[in-house]
Design a protein around this motif. Structure first.
Motif, PDB file in Angstrom:
ATOM      1  N   ASP A 307      -9.483  57.222  12.933  1.00  0.00           N
ATOM      2  CA  ASP A 307      -8.293  56.639  13.574  1.00  0.00           C
ATOM      3  C   ASP A 307      -8.015  57.310  14.925  1.00  0.00           C
ATOM      4  O   ASP A 307      -8.427  58.447  15.151  1.00  0.00           O
ATOM      5  CB  ASP A 307      -7.087  56.856  12.637  1.00  0.00           C
ATOM      6  CG  ASP A 307      -5.977  55.843  12.876  1.00  0.00           C
ATOM      7  OD1 ASP A 307      -6.070  55.063  13.833  1.00  0.00           O
ATOM      8  OD2 ASP A 307      -5.013  55.836  12.082  1.00  0.00           O
ATOM      9  N   ARG A 331      -4.820  53.047  21.040  1.00  0.00           N
ATOM     10  CA  ARG A 331      -4.256  51.996  21.877  1.00  0.00           C
ATOM     11  C   ARG A 331      -4.138  52.380  23.352  1.00  0.00           C
ATOM     12  O   ARG A 331      -4.048  51.524  24.203  1.00  0.00           O
ATOM     13  CB  ARG A 331      -2.901  51.547  21.337  1.00  0.00           C
ATOM     14  CG  ARG A 331      -1.846  52.609  21.272  1.00  0.00           C
ATOM     15  CD  ARG A 331      -0.511  51.960  20.944  1.00  0.00           C
ATOM     16  NE  ARG A 331       0.505  52.947  20.687  1.00  0.00           N
ATOM     17  CZ  ARG A 331       0.852  53.360  19.468  1.00  0.00           C
ATOM     18  NH1 ARG A 331       0.258  52.854  18.417  1.00  0.00           N
ATOM     19  NH2 ARG A 331       1.786  54.266  19.309  1.00  0.00           N
ATOM     20  N   GLU A 364      -6.811  48.997  18.497  1.00  0.00           N
ATOM     21  CA  GLU A 364      -5.392  48.875  18.143  1.00  0.00           C
ATOM     22  C   GLU A 364      -4.565  48.762  19.419  1.00  0.00           C
ATOM     23  O   GLU A 364      -5.020  49.098  20.502  1.00  0.00           O
ATOM     24  CB  GLU A 364      -4.939  50.060  17.281  1.00  0.00           C
ATOM     25  CG  GLU A 364      -5.048  51.404  17.973  1.00  0.00           C
ATOM     26  CD  GLU A 364      -4.456  52.547  17.155  1.00  0.00           C
ATOM     27  OE1 GLU A 364      -4.480  52.501  15.924  1.00  0.00           O
ATOM     28  OE2 GLU A 364      -3.977  53.500  17.793  1.00  0.00           O
ATOM     29  N   GLU A 367      -1.710  43.964  23.064  1.00  0.00           N
ATOM     30  CA  GLU A 367      -0.369  43.408  23.301  1.00  0.00           C
ATOM     31  C   GLU A 367      -0.396  42.104  24.085  1.00  0.00           C
ATOM     32  O   GLU A 367       0.560  41.342  24.057  1.00  0.00           O
ATOM     33  CB  GLU A 367       0.508  44.441  24.025  1.00  0.00           C
ATOM     34  CG  GLU A 367       0.790  45.667  23.168  1.00  0.00           C
ATOM     35  CD  GLU A 367       1.842  46.594  23.765  1.00  0.00           C
ATOM     36  OE1 GLU A 367       2.509  46.200  24.736  1.00  0.00           O
ATOM     37  OE2 GLU A 367       1.976  47.718  23.255  1.00  0.00           O
ATOM     38  N   TYR A 386       0.552  44.011  18.699  1.00  0.00           N
ATOM     39  CA  TYR A 386       1.726  43.150  18.737  1.00  0.00           C
ATOM     40  C   TYR A 386       1.382  41.707  19.116  1.00  0.00           C
ATOM     41  O   TYR A 386       2.094  40.787  18.739  1.00  0.00           O
ATOM     42  CB  TYR A 386       2.766  43.710  19.719  1.00  0.00           C
ATOM     43  CG  TYR A 386       3.345  45.052  19.306  1.00  0.00           C
ATOM     44  CD1 TYR A 386       3.203  45.524  17.998  1.00  0.00           C
ATOM     45  CD2 TYR A 386       4.052  45.840  20.215  1.00  0.00           C
ATOM     46  CE1 TYR A 386       3.738  46.749  17.619  1.00  0.00           C
ATOM     47  CE2 TYR A 386       4.594  47.068  19.844  1.00  0.00           C
ATOM     48  CZ  TYR A 386       4.427  47.515  18.552  1.00  0.00           C
ATOM     49  OH  TYR A 386       4.962  48.722  18.177  1.00  0.00           O
TER      50      TYR A 386
HETATM   51  O1    G Z   1      -3.377  54.015  14.163  1.00  0.00           O
HETATM   52  P1    G Z   1      -1.879  54.447  13.958  1.00  0.00           P
HETATM   53  O2    G Z   1      -2.026  54.542  12.571  1.00  0.00           O
HETATM   54  O3    G Z   1      -1.834  55.426  14.996  1.00  0.00           O
HETATM   55  O4    G Z   1      -1.434  53.012  14.522  1.00  0.00           O
HETATM   56  C1    G Z   1      -0.373  52.374  14.040  1.00  0.00           C
HETATM   57  C2    G Z   1       0.780  52.539  14.990  1.00  0.00           C
HETATM   58  O5    G Z   1       0.651  51.729  16.154  1.00  0.00           O
HETATM   59  C3    G Z   1       2.063  52.106  14.360  1.00  0.00           C
HETATM   60  O6    G Z   1       3.037  52.938  14.892  1.00  0.00           O
HETATM   61  C4    G Z   1       2.262  50.704  14.867  1.00  0.00           C
HETATM   62  O7    G Z   1       3.611  50.296  14.766  1.00  0.00           O
HETATM   63  C5    G Z   1       1.802  50.880  16.283  1.00  0.00           C
HETATM   64  N1    G Z   1       1.357  49.646  16.917  1.00  0.00           N
HETATM   65  C6    G Z   1       0.697  48.634  16.346  1.00  0.00           C
HETATM   66  N2    G Z   1       0.408  47.666  17.223  1.00  0.00           N
HETATM   67  C7    G Z   1       0.898  48.071  18.421  1.00  0.00           C
HETATM   68  C8    G Z   1       0.900  47.505  19.724  1.00  0.00           C
HETATM   69  O8    G Z   1       0.382  46.418  19.994  1.00  0.00           O
HETATM   70  N3    G Z   1       1.495  48.227  20.704  1.00  0.00           N
HETATM   71  C9    G Z   1       2.068  49.433  20.462  1.00  0.00           C
HETATM   72  N4    G Z   1       2.640  50.065  21.486  1.00  0.00           N
HETATM   73  N5    G Z   1       2.075  49.993  19.246  1.00  0.00           N
HETATM   74  C10   G Z   1       1.491  49.342  18.237  1.00  0.00           C
END
Ligand code: G
Ligand code: G
Ligand code: MN
Length: 418
Positions: A307, A331, A364, A367, A386
């Motif tokens: 991760d 991300r 991940e 957006e 998202y």
């Molecule tokens: O991989 P982790 O387990 O670090 O990732 C999940 C986290 O990422 C959660 O906090 C989730 O709410 C957040 N998250 C999921 N999709 C997005 C996104 O598109 N943008 C942002 N900024 N955060 C996201």
């Protein structure tokens, strides 16, 4: 004269300050700004002069045009000083320094949470400047600078109580196939609503749980809830993969292998249906034990995902040493990678590496449609973010599935276009 026009120019900026040590460059910038309809243009010959002038103004200007290389106080120091004074003035950097330097300045502004709106090369050109001024005006960053999150006053006692009273709940965030858009699985994310404090973000209570030896209990509760939900879904013929986060601290406990395996089997879920996401951000003390635990989990059939790839340390070493099946790219390398070449290069290499190591690649933080298209072009396997869906309670999943189905042509069409 253009700057005497009554109507507000399209970019809506009324005042700005040009900070540049070269009188020629500065005069050129001032002239272009006036021609673009900015009524009030201040001038400073270096960072220090800029700070002195700003301190005397009743109203901060709408924008700073900042040169980087200047005597007395350069543009980078000016940025740190603006942060010290908490002056969140939108900035455009005007410089022809090499990309790695500009990227570092960009990183600095992000870290300090300052509104850096972009970069312009020297010599300044009227059309580019006007476009940049318009972007500044319409940018959401300009309207609402992001506020840093402050730690809530939660104690280990609060968390213990929440665990006893089963107040930690789980949300699910879909992971979808990047080419077809079809659902592949979902990540299980812990949520805690404290009766007084309200919503506590997981990055706060997970860290607390790790520190206070509560992470074991917390993870088991999260597993129990999600596995029994998966069993209920299975009874309806819906069998998505479940991705569960495991703290690296748990890998030091050999008993965890049987605990996880038994819990999974007891709910009638195949271990192959479960992926364990392990973040690389926390260091493991007993690496030998962790390797043994991961290898045994893999032997039992669980998928293993690395991760937050790219944020931690020794990622390459971990990848080579451990039996991962999936690489989950953080991300920070995904969102807006199409706009920032340093990100897209890292993203593309990570995806290439995943392919060579025959790992499933997951991006991940998708957006926007631009993020999505770039990943399709780079051949990423699975995506999450998202754009597809925010984390949601299980009860919202049927509704999401219905609306997602209607979006599939749009998500797929992008693959054809790319
Ligand atoms: O991989 P982790 O387990 O670090 O990732 C999940 C986290 O990422 C959660 O906090 C989730 O709410 C957040 N998250 C999921 N999709 C997005 C996104 O598109 N943008 C942002 N900024 N955060 C996201
Ligand atoms: O859920 P986001 O929605 O904000 O989650 C933030 C961080 O917390 C992510 O990095 C995610 O991996 C982590 N997290 C969420 N739920 C759990 C969990 O059950 N266990 C562990 N170890 N981490 C979790
Ligand atoms: Mn995760």
């Amino acid at each position: 004269m253009p700057y005497l026009k009554q109507a507000l120019p399209v970019h809506g900026l009324q005042s700005l300050m040009v900070v540049d040590d070269s009188p020629v460059q500065r005069a050129h910038a001032v002239q272009l700004c006036r021609a673009a309809g900015v009524a009030l243009v201040y001038e400073a010959g270096n960072g220090l002069e800029a700070l002195e002038q700003l301190a005397m103004l009743n109203l901060l200007p709408d924008l700073l045009l900042v040169d980087l290389h200047m005597p007395v106080m350069d543009g980078v120091e000016l940025i740190t000083q603006l942060h010290e004074r908490d002056w969140k003035i939108p900035m455009l950097i005007v410089s022809s320094q090499q990309t790695s330097i500009l990227n570092a300045v960009d990183e600095l502004a992000r870290t300090l949470n300052l509104p850096l709106m972009g970069f312009l090369a020297k010599p300044l050109v009227a059309e580019r400047l006007e476009l940049a001024l318009q972007r500044v005006h319409t940018s959401p960053l300009h309207a609402t600078p992001a506020q840093p999150r402050h730690a809530l006053p939660i104690t280990s006692g609060d968390l213990c109580e929440a665990l006893d009273r089963q107040q930690i709940h789980v949300y699910y965030q879909p992971k979808v196939d990047i080419r077809s858009g079809l659902l592949k699985g979902m990540e299980v994310l812990a949520r805690w609503t404290h009766p007084q404090l309200g919503f506590v973000p997981p990055d706060q209570f997970i860290a607390l749980a790790e520190k206070e030896h509560l992470i074991h209990d917390l993870t088991l509760q999260v597993m129990e809830q999600s596995l029994s939900q998966a069993a209920a879904w299975k009874a309806q013929g819906f069998v998505p993969q479940l991705a569960i986060n495991l703290s690296p601290l748990l890998l030091e406990c050999p008993l965890i292998v049987n605990t996880i395996t038994d819990a999974t089997r007891q709910h009638g879920i195949a271990t192959e249906q479960v992926v364990l996401e392990i973040t690389e951000s926390a260091g493991v003390e007993h690496l030998g034990r962790a390797i043994a635990v991961l290898t045994r989990l893999r032997l039992h059939g669980f998928g293993l995902s690395l991760d937050d790839y790219g944020t931690g340390f020794s990622s390459m070493q971990q990848l080579a040493r451990l039996p991962f099946t999936e690489l989950k790219i953080d991300r920070s390398f995904v969102h807006e990678a199409n706009l920032r070449r340093n990100l897209s290069v890292i993203l593309e290499s990570a995806l290439d590496m995943a392919r060579r190591l025959e790992l499933v690649s997951v991006a991940e933080g998708i957006e926007t449609m631009d993020d999505w298209r770039l990943l399709q072009r780079y051949g990423c396997t699975v995506g999450q973010g998202y754009l597809i869906a925010k984390p949601m309670p299980a009860s919202e999943m049927p509704q999401w599935l219905r609306s997602h189905k209607l979006r599939l042509p749009q998500l797929r069409a992008a693959a054809v276009a790319a």
